[in-house]
Design a protein around this motif. Structure first.
Motif, PDB file in Angstrom:
ATOM      1  N   VAL A 141       0.856  -1.182   0.000  1.00 10.72           N
ATOM      2  CA  VAL A 141       0.000   0.000   0.000  1.00 10.72           C
ATOM      3  C   VAL A 141       0.893   1.233   0.000  1.00 10.72           C
ATOM      4  CG1 VAL A 141      -1.913  -1.158   1.177  1.00 10.72           C
ATOM      5  CG2 VAL A 141      -0.141   0.000   2.517  1.00 10.72           C
ATOM      6  N   GLU A 142       0.315   2.372  -0.322  1.00  8.96           N
ATOM      7  CA  GLU A 142       1.101   3.608  -0.393  1.00  8.96           C
ATOM      8  C   GLU A 142       1.313   4.235   0.976  1.00  8.96           C
ATOM      9  OE1 GLU A 142      -0.659   6.256  -3.172  1.00  8.96           O
ATOM     10  OE2 GLU A 142      -0.184   5.017  -4.926  1.00  8.96           O
ATOM     11  N   THR A 143       0.338   4.094   1.874  1.00 11.07           N
ATOM     12  CA  THR A 143       0.463   4.693   3.204  1.00 11.07           C
ATOM     13  C   THR A 143      -0.112   3.766   4.258  1.00 11.07           C
ATOM     14  OG1 THR A 143      -1.656   5.858   2.980  1.00 11.07           O
ATOM     15  CG2 THR A 143       0.346   7.062   2.347  1.00 11.07           C
ATOM     16  N   MET A 144       0.446   3.858   5.466  1.00  8.88           N
ATOM     17  CA  MET A 144      -0.099   3.205   6.645  1.00  8.88           C
ATOM     18  C   MET A 144      -0.416   4.300   7.660  1.00  8.88           C
ATOM     19  SD  MET A 144       2.273  -0.203   7.156  1.00  8.88           S
ATOM     20  CE  MET A 144       1.210  -0.815   8.479  1.00  8.88           C
ATOM     21  N   VAL A 145      -1.685   4.379   8.057  1.00 15.42           N
ATOM     22  CA  VAL A 145      -2.131   5.405   8.997  1.00 15.42           C
ATOM     23  C   VAL A 145      -2.362   4.739  10.354  1.00 15.42           C
ATOM     24  CG1 VAL A 145      -3.870   7.148   9.509  1.00 15.42           C
ATOM     25  CG2 VAL A 145      -3.192   6.717   7.134  1.00 15.42           C
ATOM     26  N   PHE A 146      -1.617   5.188  11.378  1.00 15.77           N
ATOM     27  CA  PHE A 146      -1.697   4.601  12.717  1.00 15.77           C
ATOM     28  C   PHE A 146      -2.488   5.547  13.634  1.00 15.77           C
ATOM     29  CE2 PHE A 146       2.231   3.174  10.736  1.00 15.77           C
ATOM     30  CZ  PHE A 146       2.203   1.805  10.927  1.00 15.77           C
ATOM     31  N   LYS A 147      -3.765   5.269  13.793  1.00 15.52           N
ATOM     32  CA  LYS A 147      -4.564   6.099  14.693  1.00 15.52           C
ATOM     33  C   LYS A 147      -4.124   5.843  16.137  1.00 15.52           C
ATOM     34  CE  LYS A 147      -8.462   6.364  11.527  1.00 15.52           C
ATOM     35  NZ  LYS A 147      -9.926   6.224  11.322  1.00 15.52           N
ATOM     36  N   THR A 148      -3.909   6.946  16.864  1.00 18.21           N
ATOM     37  CA  THR A 148      -3.235   6.865  18.163  1.00 18.21           C
ATOM     38  C   THR A 148      -3.993   7.646  19.231  1.00 18.21           C
ATOM     39  OG1 THR A 148      -1.104   6.701  17.015  1.00 18.21           O
ATOM     40  CG2 THR A 148      -1.051   7.285  19.347  1.00 18.21           C
ATOM     41  N   LEU A 149      -4.048   7.075  20.441  1.00 11.96           N
ATOM     42  CA  LEU A 149      -4.647   7.737  21.598  1.00 11.96           C
ATOM     43  C   LEU A 149      -3.558   7.984  22.635  1.00 11.96           C
ATOM     44  CD1 LEU A 149      -7.943   5.648  22.040  1.00 11.96           C
ATOM     45  CD2 LEU A 149      -7.563   7.689  20.654  1.00 11.96           C
ATOM     46  N   GLN A 150      -3.467   9.226  23.108  1.00 14.18           N
ATOM     47  CA  GLN A 150      -2.474   9.634  24.107  1.00 14.18           C
ATOM     48  C   GLN A 150      -3.214  10.055  25.373  1.00 14.18           C
ATOM     49  OE1 GLN A 150      -0.094  12.955  22.851  1.00 14.18           O
ATOM     50  NE2 GLN A 150       1.295  12.860  24.591  1.00 14.18           N
ATOM     51  N   THR A 151      -3.014   9.307  26.459  1.00 15.01           N
ATOM     52  CA  THR A 151      -3.723   9.557  27.709  1.00 15.01           C
ATOM     53  C   THR A 151      -2.803  10.234  28.712  1.00 15.01           C
ATOM     54  OG1 THR A 151      -5.125   7.611  27.349  1.00 15.01           O
ATOM     55  CG2 THR A 151      -5.048   8.502  29.581  1.00 15.01           C
ATOM     56  N   TYR A 152      -3.343  11.264  29.388  1.00 21.57           N
ATOM     57  CA  TYR A 152      -2.580  12.027  30.381  1.00 21.57           C
ATOM     58  C   TYR A 152      -2.983  11.615  31.798  1.00 21.57           C
ATOM     59  CZ  TYR A 152      -0.835  15.124  26.723  1.00 21.57           C
ATOM     60  OH  TYR A 152      -0.213  15.634  25.611  1.00 21.57           O
ATOM     61  N   SER A 153      -2.129  11.970  32.738  1.00 22.80           N
ATOM     62  CA  SER A 153      -2.358  11.603  34.138  1.00 22.80           C
ATOM     63  C   SER A 153      -3.574  12.293  34.727  1.00 22.80           C
ATOM     64  CB  SER A 153      -1.115  11.927  34.977  1.00 22.80           C
ATOM     65  OG  SER A 153      -0.781  13.314  34.861  1.00 22.80           O
ATOM     66  N   ASP A 154      -4.042  13.395  34.148  1.00 20.37           N
ATOM     67  CA  ASP A 154      -5.232  14.075  34.648  1.00 20.37           C
ATOM     68  C   ASP A 154      -6.513  13.545  34.007  1.00 20.37           C
ATOM     69  OD1 ASP A 154      -4.961  15.050  32.102  1.00 20.37           O
ATOM     70  OD2 ASP A 154      -4.718  17.158  32.663  1.00 20.37           O
ATOM     71  N   GLY A 155      -6.399  12.487  33.184  1.00 23.42           N
ATOM     72  CA  GLY A 155      -7.568  11.871  32.578  1.00 23.42           C
ATOM     73  C   GLY A 155      -7.878  12.339  31.169  1.00 23.42           C
ATOM     74  N   ASN A 156      -7.238  13.400  30.717  1.00 21.52           N
ATOM     75  CA  ASN A 156      -7.479  13.877  29.352  1.00 21.52           C
ATOM     76  C   ASN A 156      -6.894  12.904  28.338  1.00 21.52           C
ATOM     77  OD1 ASN A 156      -8.838  16.286  30.020  1.00 21.52           O
ATOM     78  ND2 ASN A 156      -6.885  17.330  30.427  1.00 21.52           N
ATOM     79  N   VAL A 157      -7.597  12.769  27.213  1.00 21.53           N
ATOM     80  CA  VAL A 157      -7.154  11.872  26.138  1.00 21.53           C
ATOM     81  C   VAL A 157      -7.062  12.675  24.851  1.00 21.53           C
ATOM     82  CG1 VAL A 157      -7.665   9.815  24.787  1.00 21.53           C
ATOM     83  CG2 VAL A 157      -8.240   9.878  27.228  1.00 21.53           C
ATOM     84  N   GLN A 158      -5.866  12.663  24.250  1.00 19.34           N
ATOM     85  CA  GLN A 158      -5.665  13.323  22.962  1.00 19.34           C
ATOM     86  C   GLN A 158      -5.766  12.271  21.862  1.00 19.34           C
ATOM     87  OE1 GLN A 158      -5.020  16.804  22.163  1.00 19.34           O
ATOM     88  NE2 GLN A 158      -5.665  15.821  20.260  1.00 19.34           N
TER      89      GLN A 158
END
Length: 242
Positions: A141-158
Protein backbone atom coordinates in the motif's frame (compact mmCIF):
# COMPACT_ATOMS: atom_id res chain seq x y z
CA UNK A 1 19.06 63.37 20.00
CA UNK A 2 20.91 60.09 19.41
CA UNK A 3 18.74 58.36 21.98
CA UNK A 4 15.60 59.54 20.19
CA UNK A 5 16.90 58.17 16.88
CA UNK A 6 17.63 54.78 18.45
CA UNK A 7 14.17 54.68 20.00
CA UNK A 8 12.59 55.45 16.66
CA UNK A 9 14.65 52.72 14.97
CA UNK A 10 13.62 50.17 17.60
CA UNK A 11 9.96 51.12 17.19
CA UNK A 12 10.27 50.75 13.42
CA UNK A 13 11.84 47.31 13.82
CA UNK A 14 9.03 46.17 16.11
CA UNK A 15 6.45 47.46 13.66
CA UNK A 16 8.11 45.56 10.80
CA UNK A 17 8.17 42.42 12.92
CA UNK A 18 4.47 42.74 13.65
CA UNK A 19 3.72 43.21 9.96
CA UNK A 20 5.81 40.13 9.05
CA UNK A 21 3.96 38.06 11.63
CA UNK A 22 0.58 39.17 10.36
CA UNK A 23 1.36 38.86 6.65
CA UNK A 24 3.71 35.88 6.50
CA UNK A 25 2.25 33.92 9.38
CA UNK A 26 5.39 33.81 11.57
CA UNK A 27 3.37 32.94 14.63
CA UNK A 28 4.13 30.40 17.31
CA UNK A 29 4.68 26.89 15.88
CA UNK A 30 1.76 24.48 15.83
CA UNK A 31 1.45 22.03 18.66
CA UNK A 32 3.52 18.88 18.34
CA UNK A 33 1.81 15.56 17.73
CA UNK A 34 2.61 11.85 17.74
CA UNK A 35 4.69 10.81 14.71
CA UNK A 36 6.38 7.68 13.38
CA UNK A 37 10.09 7.74 12.60
CA UNK A 38 11.24 7.11 9.93
CA UNK A 39 8.26 8.25 7.89
CA UNK A 40 9.20 6.34 4.72
CA UNK A 41 9.92 2.67 3.99
CA UNK A 42 9.78 0.10 1.18
CA UNK A 43 6.88 -2.21 0.44
CA UNK A 44 7.67 -5.83 1.26
CA UNK A 45 10.57 -4.92 3.50
CA UNK A 46 11.19 -4.93 7.25
CA UNK A 47 12.04 -1.98 9.43
CA UNK A 48 12.45 -0.55 12.90
CA UNK A 49 10.04 2.29 13.59
CA UNK A 50 9.59 4.49 16.64
CA UNK A 51 6.40 6.24 17.68
CA UNK A 52 7.61 9.59 19.01
CA UNK A 53 5.31 11.03 21.69
CA UNK A 54 5.78 14.63 22.88
CA UNK A 55 4.03 15.79 26.06
CA UNK A 56 1.89 18.87 25.37
CA UNK A 57 0.46 19.42 28.84
CA UNK A 58 1.95 21.97 31.23
CA UNK A 59 0.89 20.07 34.34
CA UNK A 60 0.11 16.42 33.48
CA UNK A 61 2.27 13.51 32.27
CA UNK A 62 1.55 11.10 29.42
CA UNK A 63 0.79 7.75 31.04
CA UNK A 64 -0.61 5.64 28.18
CA UNK A 65 -0.17 5.31 24.42
CA UNK A 66 -2.44 3.22 22.20
CA UNK A 67 -1.46 2.65 18.57
CA UNK A 68 -3.97 1.01 16.22
CA UNK A 69 -2.56 -0.72 13.14
CA UNK A 70 -4.56 -0.09 9.95
CA UNK A 71 -7.07 -2.79 9.03
CA UNK A 72 -6.46 -2.36 5.29
CA UNK A 73 -2.72 -3.02 5.69
CA UNK A 74 -2.10 -6.07 7.90
CA UNK A 75 1.48 -6.83 8.93
CA UNK A 76 2.49 -10.41 9.68
CA UNK A 77 5.41 -9.78 12.03
CA UNK A 78 5.22 -7.07 14.71
CA UNK A 79 7.46 -7.00 17.78
CA UNK A 80 8.08 -4.34 20.43
CA UNK A 81 11.24 -3.14 22.14
CA UNK A 82 11.20 -2.82 25.95
CA UNK A 83 10.79 0.76 27.20
CA UNK A 84 12.08 1.25 30.77
CA UNK A 85 9.24 1.96 33.18
CA UNK A 86 6.52 0.99 30.70
CA UNK A 87 4.51 -2.20 30.18
CA UNK A 88 3.18 -3.24 26.77
CA UNK A 89 0.10 -5.18 25.73
CA UNK A 90 -0.54 -6.51 22.21
CA UNK A 91 -3.97 -7.26 20.76
CA UNK A 92 -4.56 -9.38 17.65
CA UNK A 93 -7.34 -9.88 15.12
CA UNK A 94 -8.30 -12.48 12.53
CA UNK A 95 -7.45 -11.85 8.87
CA UNK A 96 -8.78 -13.46 5.72
CA UNK A 97 -6.96 -14.13 3.45
CA UNK A 98 -3.98 -15.05 5.66
CA UNK A 99 -0.75 -13.07 5.62
CA UNK A 100 2.35 -14.89 4.39
CA UNK A 101 5.57 -14.52 6.40
CA UNK A 102 8.62 -16.58 5.41
CA UNK A 103 6.44 -19.21 3.77
CA UNK A 104 3.99 -19.49 6.69
CA UNK A 105 0.34 -18.47 6.45
CA UNK A 106 -0.76 -16.36 9.44
CA UNK A 107 -4.47 -16.03 10.19
CA UNK A 108 -3.89 -13.50 13.04
CA UNK A 109 -2.08 -10.18 13.00
CA UNK A 110 -1.42 -7.45 15.55
CA UNK A 111 -4.24 -4.91 15.65
CA UNK A 112 -3.34 -2.67 18.62
CA UNK A 113 -0.31 -1.97 20.81
CA UNK A 114 -0.76 -0.31 24.21
CA UNK A 115 2.05 1.07 26.36
CA UNK A 116 1.27 1.98 29.98
CA UNK A 117 3.58 3.84 32.36
CA UNK A 118 4.35 2.26 35.71
CA UNK A 119 4.75 4.55 38.71
CA UNK A 120 6.38 7.87 37.84
CA UNK A 121 7.70 6.74 34.44
CA UNK A 122 5.24 8.87 32.44
CA UNK A 123 6.35 11.43 29.88
CA UNK A 124 6.58 14.65 31.85
CA UNK A 125 5.85 18.20 30.61
CA UNK A 126 8.54 19.43 28.24
CA UNK A 127 9.71 15.88 27.45
CA UNK A 128 9.08 13.24 24.79
CA UNK A 129 9.39 9.46 24.61
CA UNK A 130 9.93 6.99 21.76
CA UNK A 131 8.24 3.59 21.57
CA UNK A 132 10.11 1.35 19.06
CA UNK A 133 8.57 -1.51 17.09
CA UNK A 134 9.81 -3.84 14.36
CA UNK A 135 7.42 -4.58 11.48
CA UNK A 136 7.39 -6.54 8.26
CA UNK A 137 6.90 -7.55 5.62
CA UNK A 138 5.35 -4.16 4.95
CA UNK A 139 2.13 -4.31 2.90
CA UNK A 140 1.70 -3.32 -0.74
CA UNK A 141 0.00 0.00 0.00
CA UNK A 142 1.10 3.61 -0.39
CA UNK A 143 0.46 4.69 3.20
CA UNK A 144 -0.10 3.20 6.64
CA UNK A 145 -2.13 5.40 9.00
CA UNK A 146 -1.70 4.60 12.72
CA UNK A 147 -4.56 6.10 14.69
CA UNK A 148 -3.24 6.86 18.16
CA UNK A 149 -4.65 7.74 21.60
CA UNK A 150 -2.47 9.63 24.11
CA UNK A 151 -3.72 9.56 27.71
CA UNK A 152 -2.58 12.03 30.38
CA UNK A 153 -2.36 11.60 34.14
CA UNK A 154 -5.23 14.07 34.65
CA UNK A 155 -7.57 11.87 32.58
CA UNK A 156 -7.48 13.88 29.35
CA UNK A 157 -7.15 11.87 26.14
CA UNK A 158 -5.67 13.32 22.96
CA UNK A 159 -6.97 11.50 19.88
CA UNK A 160 -4.46 11.60 16.99
CA UNK A 161 -6.78 9.92 14.49
CA UNK A 162 -7.29 12.19 11.48
CA UNK A 163 -6.06 10.86 8.14
CA UNK A 164 -4.12 13.00 5.60
CA UNK A 165 -6.18 15.52 3.66
CA UNK A 166 -6.36 15.28 -0.17
CA UNK A 167 -4.83 18.74 -0.64
CA UNK A 168 -1.76 17.93 1.42
CA UNK A 169 -2.74 20.20 4.31
CA UNK A 170 -2.19 18.82 7.80
CA UNK A 171 -5.38 18.14 9.77
CA UNK A 172 -5.87 19.48 13.27
CA UNK A 173 -5.17 16.17 15.02
CA UNK A 174 -3.18 14.13 12.47
CA UNK A 175 -2.46 10.44 12.92
CA UNK A 176 1.09 9.16 12.40
CA UNK A 177 1.59 8.20 8.74
CA UNK A 178 4.15 5.85 7.21
CA UNK A 179 4.67 6.33 3.46
CA UNK A 180 5.57 3.19 1.51
CA UNK A 181 7.29 3.08 -1.87
CA UNK A 182 7.46 0.18 -4.31
CA UNK A 183 10.65 -1.88 -4.25
CA UNK A 184 12.92 -1.35 -7.24
CA UNK A 185 13.19 -4.31 -9.67
CA UNK A 186 16.13 -6.64 -9.22
CA UNK A 187 19.22 -5.62 -11.17
CA UNK A 188 20.92 -9.04 -10.96
CA UNK A 189 20.78 -9.89 -14.72
CA UNK A 190 22.19 -6.51 -15.66
CA UNK A 191 24.91 -6.81 -13.08
CA UNK A 192 25.88 -10.28 -14.31
CA UNK A 193 26.21 -9.10 -17.88
CA UNK A 194 28.17 -6.01 -16.95
CA UNK A 195 31.58 -7.72 -16.48
CA UNK A 196 31.31 -9.34 -19.96
CA UNK A 197 30.60 -5.93 -21.49
CA UNK A 198 33.63 -4.51 -19.69
CA UNK A 199 35.81 -7.37 -20.96
CA UNK A 200 34.61 -6.78 -24.52
CA UNK A 201 35.37 -3.09 -24.23
CA UNK A 202 38.83 -3.82 -22.84
CA UNK A 203 39.55 -6.32 -25.63
CA UNK A 204 38.40 -3.81 -28.24
CA UNK A 205 40.54 -1.08 -26.69
CA UNK A 206 43.58 -3.41 -26.62
CA UNK A 207 43.03 -4.29 -30.30
CA UNK A 208 42.85 -0.63 -31.30
CA UNK A 209 45.97 0.19 -29.32
CA UNK A 210 47.87 -2.72 -30.89
CA UNK A 211 46.81 -1.66 -34.39
CA UNK A 212 47.94 1.92 -33.77
CA UNK A 213 51.28 0.70 -32.45
CA UNK A 214 51.87 -1.48 -35.55
CA UNK A 215 50.88 1.35 -37.86
CA UNK A 216 53.26 3.68 -36.06
CA UNK A 217 56.10 1.15 -36.35
CA UNK A 218 55.46 0.68 -40.08
CA UNK A 219 55.39 4.42 -40.62
CA UNK A 220 58.65 4.82 -38.70
CA UNK A 221 60.43 2.12 -40.73
CA UNK A 222 59.12 3.64 -43.96
CA UNK A 223 60.41 7.03 -42.92
CA UNK A 224 63.87 5.61 -42.21
CA UNK A 225 63.97 3.88 -45.59
CA UNK A 226 62.96 7.03 -47.46
CA UNK A 227 65.50 9.07 -45.53
CA UNK A 228 68.29 6.61 -46.32
CA UNK A 229 67.37 6.57 -49.99
CA UNK A 230 67.40 10.36 -50.23
CA UNK A 231 70.77 10.53 -48.49
CA UNK A 232 72.19 7.94 -50.89
CA UNK A 233 71.00 9.89 -53.93
CA UNK A 234 72.54 13.07 -52.57
CA UNK A 235 75.95 11.49 -52.24
CA UNK A 236 75.82 10.06 -55.78
CA UNK A 237 74.84 13.35 -57.48
CA UNK A 238 77.86 14.85 -59.49
CA UNK A 239 79.19 18.18 -58.38
CA UNK A 240 79.06 21.03 -60.94
CA UNK A 241 82.31 22.53 -62.34
CA UNK A 242 82.81 26.21 -62.94
Amino acid sequence: MIRLRRTASAAAALALGAVATAVLGFAAPASAHVTVDPQEATQGGYGRFAFRVPNESDTASTTKLEVVLPENAPVGSVSTMPVPGWTVAVEKRKVDPPVEVHGSQLSEVVSRITWTAAGAAGVKPGQFQEFPVSMGPLPQVETMVFKTLQTYSDGNVQRWIEEPLPGGEEPETPAPVLNLTAASPSAAPTGAAAPQADDDDDAESDGVATGLAVAGLVAGVGGLLLGGLAFSRTRRAPTSRE
